[in-house]
Design a protein around this motif. Structure first.
Motif, PDB file in Angstrom:
ATOM      1  N   LEU A  11      -6.876  45.460  -3.614  1.00 46.26           N
ATOM      2  CA  LEU A  11      -8.095  45.774  -4.492  1.00 46.26           C
ATOM      3  C   LEU A  11      -9.369  44.792  -4.459  1.00 46.26           C
ATOM      4  CD1 LEU A  11      -5.942  46.304  -7.537  1.00 46.26           C
ATOM      5  CD2 LEU A  11      -6.780  48.186  -6.174  1.00 46.26           C
ATOM      6  N   GLU A  12     -10.399  45.110  -4.661  1.00 44.61           N
ATOM      7  CA  GLU A  12     -11.565  44.223  -4.755  1.00 44.61           C
ATOM      8  C   GLU A  12     -11.388  43.288  -6.006  1.00 44.61           C
ATOM      9  OE1 GLU A  12     -14.464  41.886  -4.707  1.00 44.61           O
ATOM     10  OE2 GLU A  12     -14.237  43.199  -3.070  1.00 44.61           O
ATOM     11  N   PRO A  13     -11.172  42.106  -5.742  1.00 39.50           N
ATOM     12  CA  PRO A  13     -10.872  41.148  -6.721  1.00 39.50           C
ATOM     13  C   PRO A  13     -11.608  41.299  -8.042  1.00 39.50           C
ATOM     14  CG  PRO A  13     -10.375  39.735  -4.638  1.00 39.50           C
ATOM     15  CD  PRO A  13     -11.191  41.087  -4.248  1.00 39.50           C
ATOM     16  N   THR A  14     -12.758  41.459  -7.881  1.00 38.53           N
ATOM     17  CA  THR A  14     -13.680  41.419  -8.993  1.00 38.53           C
ATOM     18  C   THR A  14     -13.498  42.465  -9.714  1.00 38.53           C
ATOM     19  OG1 THR A  14     -15.448  42.194  -7.691  1.00 38.53           O
ATOM     20  CG2 THR A  14     -15.534  40.102  -7.715  1.00 38.53           C
ATOM     21  N   LEU A  15     -13.045  43.500  -9.546  1.00 40.17           N
ATOM     22  CA  LEU A  15     -12.476  44.704 -10.317  1.00 40.17           C
ATOM     23  C   LEU A  15     -11.142  44.662 -11.028  1.00 40.17           C
ATOM     24  CD1 LEU A  15     -13.508  47.462  -7.592  1.00 40.17           C
ATOM     25  CD2 LEU A  15     -14.884  46.490  -9.510  1.00 40.17           C
ATOM     26  N   VAL A  29      -7.806  34.918  -5.832  1.00 42.99           N
ATOM     27  CA  VAL A  29      -7.343  35.861  -4.762  1.00 42.99           C
ATOM     28  C   VAL A  29      -8.133  36.149  -3.680  1.00 42.99           C
ATOM     29  CG1 VAL A  29      -6.939  38.412  -4.599  1.00 42.99           C
ATOM     30  CG2 VAL A  29      -6.217  37.308  -6.876  1.00 42.99           C
ATOM     31  N   ARG A  30      -9.461  36.136  -3.769  1.00 36.88           N
ATOM     32  CA  ARG A  30     -10.294  36.194  -2.661  1.00 36.88           C
ATOM     33  C   ARG A  30     -10.043  34.835  -1.760  1.00 36.88           C
ATOM     34  NH1 ARG A  30     -13.637  39.521  -0.295  1.00 36.88           N
ATOM     35  NH2 ARG A  30     -14.690  40.345  -2.318  1.00 36.88           N
ATOM     36  N   ALA A  31      -9.928  33.923  -2.374  1.00 39.82           N
ATOM     37  CA  ALA A  31      -9.572  32.481  -1.273  1.00 39.82           C
ATOM     38  C   ALA A  31      -8.188  32.608  -1.004  1.00 39.82           C
ATOM     39  CB  ALA A  31      -9.440  31.323  -2.153  1.00 39.82           C
ATOM     40  N   GLY A  32      -7.410  33.260  -1.393  1.00 43.23           N
ATOM     41  CA  GLY A  32      -5.869  33.489  -0.732  1.00 43.23           C
ATOM     42  C   GLY A  32      -5.865  34.373   0.429  1.00 43.23           C
ATOM     43  N   LEU A  33      -6.582  35.344  -0.066  1.00 49.48           N
ATOM     44  CA  LEU A  33      -6.735  36.472   1.089  1.00 49.48           C
ATOM     45  C   LEU A  33      -7.597  36.023   2.627  1.00 49.48           C
ATOM     46  CD1 LEU A  33      -7.837  39.672  -0.911  1.00 49.48           C
ATOM     47  CD2 LEU A  33      -5.661  39.217   0.401  1.00 49.48           C
TER      48      LEU A  33
END
Length: 123
Positions: A11-15, A29-33
């Motif tokens: 999922l797009e983390p900002t959503l 989440v984005r950093a982990g991905l």
């Protein structure tokens, strides 16, 4: 030597509503991905992220991505798989992957930072 092609669906983390997960936020989440994408590259894999909306266009986005090339392994992220609100989306995406990439191994991470381990289990 050809690198193993990996598609990471999430999922797009900002959503995502993180109110029930106080230790998580879109940035983490984005950093982990991104960190796990770099880790996969260092391990010799070619990994691409496919981040979707919460369901409105997700199946079409994933189907289009899978049509671009053959992926050896498809990861479906924990955010789709473990949050009850996205159960139907998870089911839909499993069927999209099954139809569009029948030869790909399917694996699951438990958090944004253990994607490489999930891929290594199945490739």
């Amino acid at each position: 030597m050809t690198k193993t092609q990996v598609l990471v669906i999430g999922l797009e983390p900002t959503l995502v509503d993180f109110s029930s997960m106080p230790d998580m936020n879109a940035g983490k989440v984005r950093a982990g991905l991104e960190a796990d994408q770099a880790k996969l590259a260092a391990l010799g894999y070619e990994a691409e992220l496919c981040l979707t909306d919460l369901g409105e266009t997700a199946a079409d986005v994933v189907a289009r991505k899978l049509s671009e090339k053959a992926f050896d392994c498809v990861v479906i992220g924990a955010g789709i798989r473990t949050l009850p609100a996205y159960f139907l989306l998870f089911e839909q995406l499993i069927n999209v992957v099954h139809r569009a990439a029948p030869g790909a191994r399917i694996c699951f991470n438990t958090r944004p930072s253990d994607t490489a381990e999930a891929v290594q289990r199945w490739s």
